[in-house]
Structures are given as C-alpha cells and as structure tokens.
Design a protein around this motif. Structure first.
Motif, short mmCIF file in Angstrom:
data_model
loop_
_atom_site.label_atom_id
_atom_site.label_comp_id
_atom_site.label_asym_id
_atom_site.label_seq_id
_atom_site.Cartn_x
_atom_site.Cartn_y
_atom_site.Cartn_z
N ALA B 271 10.04 -30.27 0.24
CA ALA B 271 9.87 -29.05 0.76
C ALA B 271 8.76 -28.56 -0.12
O ALA B 271 7.67 -27.55 0.58
N ILE B 272 8.41 -29.01 -1.33
CA ILE B 272 7.16 -28.76 -2.10
C ILE B 272 6.33 -30.06 -1.98
O ILE B 272 6.86 -31.14 -2.41
N TYR B 273 5.37 -29.96 -1.72
CA TYR B 273 4.35 -31.17 -1.67
C TYR B 273 2.77 -31.06 -1.69
O TYR B 273 2.21 -29.89 -1.51
N ILE B 274 2.19 -32.13 -1.76
CA ILE B 274 0.58 -32.17 -1.68
C ILE B 274 0.58 -33.08 -0.69
O ILE B 274 1.02 -34.24 -0.46
N PRO B 275 -0.21 -32.50 0.48
CA PRO B 275 -0.23 -33.34 1.84
C PRO B 275 -0.67 -35.01 1.55
O PRO B 275 -0.12 -35.64 2.31
N PHE B 276 -1.66 -35.09 0.74
CA PHE B 276 -1.96 -36.64 0.67
C PHE B 276 -2.65 -36.62 -0.78
O PHE B 276 -3.05 -35.52 -1.32
N ALA B 277 -2.60 -37.83 -1.43
CA ALA B 277 -3.01 -37.93 -2.67
C ALA B 277 -4.41 -37.33 -3.11
O ALA B 277 -4.73 -37.00 -4.21
N GLN B 278 -5.41 -37.48 -1.96
CA GLN B 278 -6.81 -36.65 -2.38
C GLN B 278 -7.10 -35.53 -1.97
O GLN B 278 -8.17 -35.11 -1.56
N ALA B 279 -5.86 -34.77 -1.65
CA ALA B 279 -6.25 -33.31 -1.00
C ALA B 279 -6.91 -32.71 -1.84
O ALA B 279 -6.90 -32.75 -3.16
N ILE B 280 -7.74 -31.66 -1.32
CA ILE B 280 -8.57 -30.71 -1.72
C ILE B 280 -8.31 -29.29 -1.15
O ILE B 280 -8.60 -29.39 0.19
N PRO B 281 -7.90 -28.52 -1.97
CA PRO B 281 -7.69 -28.37 -3.14
C PRO B 281 -6.28 -29.35 -3.65
O PRO B 281 -5.53 -29.44 -2.75
N ASN B 282 -6.18 -29.98 -4.78
CA ASN B 282 -5.14 -30.79 -4.99
C ASN B 282 -3.97 -29.80 -5.75
O ASN B 282 -3.90 -29.88 -6.83
N VAL B 283 -3.46 -29.11 -4.81
CA VAL B 283 -2.66 -28.07 -5.26
C VAL B 283 -1.21 -28.36 -4.30
O VAL B 283 -1.57 -28.50 -3.14
N LEU B 292 14.83 -24.38 0.00
CA LEU B 292 16.17 -24.19 -0.55
C LEU B 292 16.06 -22.84 -1.18
O LEU B 292 16.90 -21.92 -0.81
N LYS B 293 15.42 -22.72 -2.05
CA LYS B 293 15.09 -21.54 -2.88
C LYS B 293 14.85 -20.14 -1.95
O LYS B 293 15.36 -19.31 -2.00
N LEU B 294 13.71 -20.72 -1.17
CA LEU B 294 13.42 -19.47 -0.38
C LEU B 294 14.38 -19.19 0.83
O LEU B 294 14.30 -18.08 1.21
#
Lengths: 128, 663
Positions: B271-283, B292-294
């Motif tokens: 559910a929490i993710y970075i779309p792909f390894a070289q994502a920019i911003p890498n956040v 689940l929390k939300l």
C-alpha cells in the motif's frame, strides 16, 4: 443492363460502401463456411468493387453463405460482406423468374423438424 | 468620408479558377466608398504587397479590403503591409473568397456572385471601422509543463537550458511516463530506462525545474504571457522533503495486494510504495484505497519503521497558485480499452496480453525479472502470435479511426527480441499493412523477417479461443487465400493508443481546441504544429497525435523553442479588439460579468452629473482590457446594449448582415 449499371445497382442493393474496405481479410478470418467457398467473403467485396459480377454470380459460395453475419459484426470498417453476398444472390434468383420456392410447395415442407421461421425465411430469400 | 481600396487575389488558380476575379474587382469598384479596385495573381507576395502599399499612398486610401484566403492565414500579413504604408492596421478587412468560396464551390457564376457579396460585406464593415491601437502587456518568465513523460521532460529541459524557470505537473507519483515502462526502444534497441532516467535526473537536478509530482492542474485563469494556475498537490501521506526513498516502509507494509500499475497490473505492490527503482522524486506514496491505517485506523507499521519520520497519515490535499507566461500540454497517451473486441479474448484469457504488458514481461525490472513467462502458468511460451491493428483504423464504432503509428515498429521489435533471446520460439505476426516510414525503420522490420525468421501473415484474425492450455488463433492468410488456425501459447495484441483521458478537462480549462479523438488541435497542421490555436498554449508529444519516441523528442524541443521565443519577449502586443461598456446605457445588472469566461468585467460605483447641480451614483460595468479576450459573450448577453466590441461592434455586424441580405 450493362455491367457498370449492374455493378452500381448491386452496390446500391447491398447497402454497403465497398470503398471503405481496407482489405484486412477479417471477414474471411472467421467465416464458418470458408473451406466450402470457392469465392471467399473478402473477395465478394473486392470483386464487386472491381465490377467482376459474373464471377460472383457463378460462384458456389452464394449457396454456402449462412448469413450468420459474423463477417458484418467483425468488420472494422463497417463493410457488410454478407449483404454483398445477399445482393448477388438476389440478382441471380430474381431475373430467372425461377422462384425457387412456389407457394404450393410450402405445405409439403412443413413438419415438426423444420422451424416455421426457416420456411418463411427461405420463401423470402428464394422468391421474387 | 472613407477612401477604400479593394484588392482581389487570384491565389494562383486557387481562387481564379472558380471565381472571375476580374469581374469581382470591377463590380466592387462601383461600391460606395471604394476609390480603387484591382486584382493580382498573388497578393501576399512581395510584389502584391508592394502593389497595396503604392495604392494606399497614391490614392490616399483610408482603409483596404483584401479579397483572398482566410484571415487566419494572412490577416496579420496585410495588416503589416497597411501599417508599413502608414495606415492603421485595424483599417484592414479580409473577405475570405478562398476557403469560404472558391474551394467549396464548383459553379463559376455562383462562386463569382458569392465572392462579390463577401467583398461587399467586408466593405460595409470597413466603412464603420475606426483606427485601433494595441496595448502592451508584460510576460511572466516562467513556463508550466503539464505531464512528466518524455515529451514534458524534454520540453522542460530545453526551456530550463535557455535560462527560464519551468514547473512540471505530473498526475502520477513519479515523472517518466510511458517510456519508463518500455523495455527496449526501436530501431536501435537501446534500453529505454538507460536513456530516459538520466534525463529524469537532469530534471531533478536542474535549478530551473520544479517537479510537482502527484499533482493536478485545478484551474487556469489569464491569457498568453499572464496565466495564473491553481495546482492541486494530492496528499502522498509522505513528506517529500524528509523521505529518503530507502524503502523500509515498503517491506514493513502488511497490505501487499495492490495492483502494480507500473507493471500493468501483472503483479502486486504494498500500500505504501515507490512506483519503480529510478522514480523521481524517489519518494514513497500511500495508496489510500489500500492502506489499512487510512481505511481502518489500525496498523501504522510503516510510520514506526520510517527512520526520518516522513510518514503523516493526516496529510491533506493542498493547493498552490503560480503565474506562468506559457503552458505546455504534454499529457501523453494510454492503451485504449478492448471491451468491444471480445473476439480476441483479452478479458477471458490471461495469456492474451497487450504489447505494453509484454514490455513489462520482458523487462528485467518487471514481474518476471526479464524472463518471458506467460501469465497463466508461468511457462515459457513456445508459439507466440501477434495481432496488429487491434482497434486502430476502425470505423465500426468499436475502435479508433486513426492508425496508431507505433505498433508496426514495436511489434517488429518484440518479435525480433523474442527470436533473439529464445530462438526455439515460433513467432507469427498478423498484419493488414506494414507501415514503417522513418530512418532505418523499414530495414528494421525487414531484419525481423529476413534475419530473425519472424512469420508475417497478411491478414486479420477473426477469433481467438482457448483449447486446453493453448490459444487457437483463427484468421485469414490473404496471400495464400486460406483460412488458418495457429495453436499458440501467448497472444499479443497491438492495441490502439488513445490520448490520456484527463486531457479533455485540461483542454477545457485552457480553451484549447480538441478533435473528435481527443487529440489536441494544432494552430496549423503544417506550419504551426506545436502551437495550440489558443495563444500561449503549446503541444508536446502524443497529446497532439500518435508518434514514437524520436518524433516526440523532436516535437518536444520544437515546442520548447516556441515557448522560449515567447518568454524572451518583455512585452506582448495585446489585442485591441476588446469589449467596452457604454456607461450611459449600462444599468448595472451584472449579466455581462456572469457570462465573461475570463473574469475581465467588474462593477464600479460611478458618479454622474444629472444637471442642475445634482449628481447620481450608479453601478456600471468596467472592462479590464488586459484580461478581455474579445470573445463577445458580454455583447450578446447585455440586455441594454451597453457592451460593445471594438473592431466588431454590433452596428458593424448588422451592416455586414444587411449587406449580405441586400440584392
């Protein structure tokens, strides 16, 4: 009626614009009677476009087409090959005056196996 | 009393073949106010323009009517000509006797009669024209790029390179767009990520570029040089300034069943993710539908794992407002929906996939780690059949009428790559036409056939159906005049592409025109291909029409050049054909302010003398001429006839109508 007139008349009768065909062959790709046909569904469209009516009128395919309309349903260009076949078939049946099915023959054809719609359909298709 | 000159253009044969230009200029010479009338082969040529200038001086003309092509083509040209001869440029009227007459009529008599009427109409309007002076407005030296794919990235980099500030607004959590999802690129087969990610990094490192990822344009106000844009920054639930992209949260997340959009939903992600390894911003970003929390308030594991305290479940969408001189649309494309194409069995069979899904299945960072395995049973497919033109060139109402342009080349690429990597695989391609114009493109396709032994079949598939664990592909082989059935393990559909659907909303906000296929319209198909007809709005990439990466990058740079040309100016000439209010007639009803799409009209309280020393304070409309775009909506809406448009006054339009109706 010369060939040009006949071609135009058949184009009109079929109600389909053969110029819209992009020659992809999808109609022949799924035709269930393909193997029986001497002239294939896509050729009906291109022969009509070229005015080669005699080839179509003499083809066996006219009598094998089931009018299942799969070719019409699938055509990406809105062309109706089955309607072309229907138009050619009519051009063969009607001038012969040889109504393939006389009214008096109908009662003999009726039995429990044959759905009435089939008789009505055939009567429409094979009669002037 | 005006002294009008009439100039009838032949436009070579474009007009002269259908319109008797000699007769038109002769008849118009007798019109009221006309003191000079002539015709010439090419009025827009240097000689033609000289002819106009000479006539203006010799005959002391106060205004000119040019009977020629559309004012969209040459109104600016003839205004400049008139100005050079000392005339006010707004004392020029164009009678469009090409697009509105010669090009659409065949009968010479009728066309000539119509050309005369059009000429008379322009004269009638010109008789009521008054000289107008264009004002000046400043230019905000900052550009907005909507969309962070390769088109938006290239445009932003080029604008930044010239020294101007650029913001990229990207609706997804990272820039990179579709190109980031591709495995290899044709025709050179270099790795897509390897050539794209350095450009993404350049964007991030540029001092001039501000990347607003996970954001959407909410509202656009203003006009060329002076846009004000409200941007929604969607809640990431992760503080962009704190997150280091370490990925600890992803490992901690217990909810791992979200579909991975980047991998075309072929596998899952937390559910929490970075779309792909070289994502920019890498956040990281939290999917609120899945967290689940939300959703339940219970969990919070990722927050506990995050060492920098970047995760904030209370985060809300925020809005920022910025000013821009130019706006670039670079919203890109997606694969069209295949719901009307049941015959290919896409919805029913896991092993019928789209080409973009195949890209992910072949990519080293994809769900299979780069090994080509079919989705259903994870086995190596031994027979692969490609079907081209799925939904493209379709006028039956199920698909798109256009050619998607890129499919022939990427299908050849896929076929070639598969034969290279798995030589024991049989590859068939059903095609209608192979379209490979472009440098080294046809050679590329021929290599797939001749060198790699890919079996190209001229014909179309009628049906794909499952038979055990095989897929039966039934289609026609037109060259052999046969109907064939290929027993396949994997079927790949070259599905039609379509513009990203959010472009409709953006086009509406920008008043940028859009065609029936949702592609944005360019100002001129040949001569102004990267500009929208709306001033200050530019087009980059697939939003304008199907194109491959090299073409997209070229267009993106061309677009940047146009933006730089605009931002380099300190002042822009404004359009003097704006609205104004006759305060003596205005009753302060407020109708005009309600219909104004630009917010150019406000109401002021003004004191009027009534005579006898008495005064009266009334509420009257006041037009901000810098904001008014001269659309004329207010003049139609005004119940008392107080609003009028300079250059297109109500009485001028009525004079035109009268002239058309007159026999």
């Amino acid at each position: 009626m010369d060939n040009t007139e006949l071609t135009n008349r058949l184009k009109e009768l079929s109600g389909t614009n053969v110029r819209q065909c992009m020659k992809c062959g999808k109609c022949s790709g799924r035709c269930p009677m393909f193997d029986k046909m001497d002239v294939k569904p896509h050729q009906f469209v291109s022969y009509l476009a070229d005015g080669k009516i005699e080839k179509l009128q003499n083809s066996k395919s006219l009598w094998y087409c089931l009018s299942c309309m799969e070719c019409v349903e699938r055509c990406p260009r809105g062309v109706a090959p089955a309607a072309v076949i229907e138009a050619i078939r009519e051009s063969v049946v009607r001038p012969q005056g040889g109504n393939r099915l006389q009214p008096e023959e109908v009662p003999a054809l009726l039995n429990d196996e044959v759905p009435q719609q089939l008789i009505v359909g055939a009567y429409r298709k094979y009669n002037h | 009393m005006q002294r009008i000159g009439v100039f009838v253009c032949w436009c070579g044969n474009n007009i002269a073949a259908t319109v008797d230009v000699e007769r038109v200029s002769e008849i118009l010479s007798h019109e009221y106010g006309v003191v000079y009338s002539t015709n010439y082969q090419f009025m827009c040529s240097e000689n033609g323009q000289q002819l106009i200038k000479t006539a203006i001086k010799e005959h002391n003309l106060t205004g000119i009517v040019v009977c020629s092509c559309s004012p969209r083509m040459h109104e600016a040209t003839f205004r400049k000509t008139a100005e050079a001869a000392g005339l006010n440029p707004y004392m020029v009227e164009i009678a469009n006797i090409r697009e509105h007459c010669s090009w659409i009529h065949k009968d010479r008599e009728e066309a000539t009669a119509k050309a005369v009427i059009l000429g008379r109409t322009a004269i009638a309007k010109l008789l009521l024209n008054t000289p107008l002076t264009a004002g000046e407005v400043g230019v905000t030296k900052r550009a907005l790029v909507i969309g962070g794919g390769i088109a938006g990235i290239q445009t932003a980099l080029d604008i930044a390179e010239a020294g101007y500030e650029v913001d990229i607004v990207e609706q997804r959590a990272t820039i990179g767009g579709r190109m980031a999802q591709l495995d290899k690129t044709f025709p050179t087969l270099d790795c897509s990520a390897c050539i794209l990610t350095p450009k993404m990094v350049d964007c991030a490192q540029s001092e001039k570029i501000d990347i607003l990822a996970y954001s959407e344009v909410e509202e656009v106000k203003g006009f060329v040089g002076n846009f004000t844009v409200k941007i929604r920054r969607k809640a990431r639930y992760v503080d962009e300034t704190k997150c280091t992209g370490c990925g600890a949260c992803m490992n901690a997340c217990p909810s791992k069943k979200g579909l991975n959009e980047f991998n075309m939903n072929l596998n899952t992600r937390p559910a929490i993710y970075i779309p792909f390894a070289q994502a920019i911003p890498n956040v990281a970003v939290i999917d609120p539908e899945q967290c689940l929390k939300l959703k339940t308030g219970k969990c919070g594991l990722c927050q506990r794992k995050c060492e920098v305290g970047a995760i904030d479940y209370t985060m809300q969408d925020t809005f920022i407002e910025r000013n821009y001189g130019a706006i670039v649309v670079a919203t890109g494309f997606r694969i069209s929906d295949l719901k009307y194409f049941n015959e290919y069995g896409y919805a029913d069979n896991k092993d019928v996939i789209t080409s973009l899904e195949l890209e992910r299945l072949m990519n080293a960072a994809g769900p299979t780690g780069g090994t080509l395995l079919r989705p259903s049973d994870k086995k190596h497919p031994k027979v692969i059949t490609f079907i081209q033109c799925v939904g493209s060139r379709d006028i039956s109402g199920c698909g798109k009428p256009y050619c998607s342009k890129i499919c022939c080349m990427y299908t050849a690429k896929h076929a070639m790559l598969i034969r290279e990597k798995y030589p024991d695989t049989e590859v068939h391609v059903f095609y209608i036409d192979i379209r490979t114009p472009g440098k080294n493109y046809d050679e590329f396709y021929r290599r797939a056939v001749e060198q790699y032994g890919v079996d190209y079949i001229k014909g179309m598939v009628g049906k794909v159906y499952a038979n055990g664990d095989k897929l039966m592909v039934q289609g026609s082989d037109l060259l052999n005049n046969e109907q064939i059935t290929i027993e396949s393990d994997l079927v790949v559909l070259a599905a039609a592409i379509e513009p990203e659907p959010s472009v409709r909303r953006i086009a509406t906000m920008l008043s940028a025109s859009i065609d029936t296929n949702n592609f944005l319209t360019e100002a001129h198909a040949k001569l102004r291909p990267v500009e929208s007809p709306t001033a200050g709005v530019y087009l980059s990439g697939m939003c304008q029409g199907p194109k491959d990466i090299p073409e997209t990058v070229s267009q993106a740079s061309a677009c940047a050049a146009k933006v730089i040309g605009l931002l380099a100016k300190d002042k822009l000439k404004s359009n003097p054909c704006v609205s104004h209010s006759d305060e003596m007639m205005c009753n302060g009803c407020g109708t005009c302010a309600n219909v104004c799409p630009y917010g150019a009209i406000t109401y002021i309280d003004k004191e009027f003398r009534l005579g006898g020393g008495k005064t009266e304070t009334r509420r009257v409309a006041s037009v901000n001429e810098a904001v008014c775009q001269g659309c004329g909506a207010c003049t139609v809406a005004c119940p008392s006839g107080a609003m009028d448009l300079k250059g297109f006054a109500n009485k001028q339009i009525m004079a035109e109508v009268e002239s058309i109706c007159k026999r």
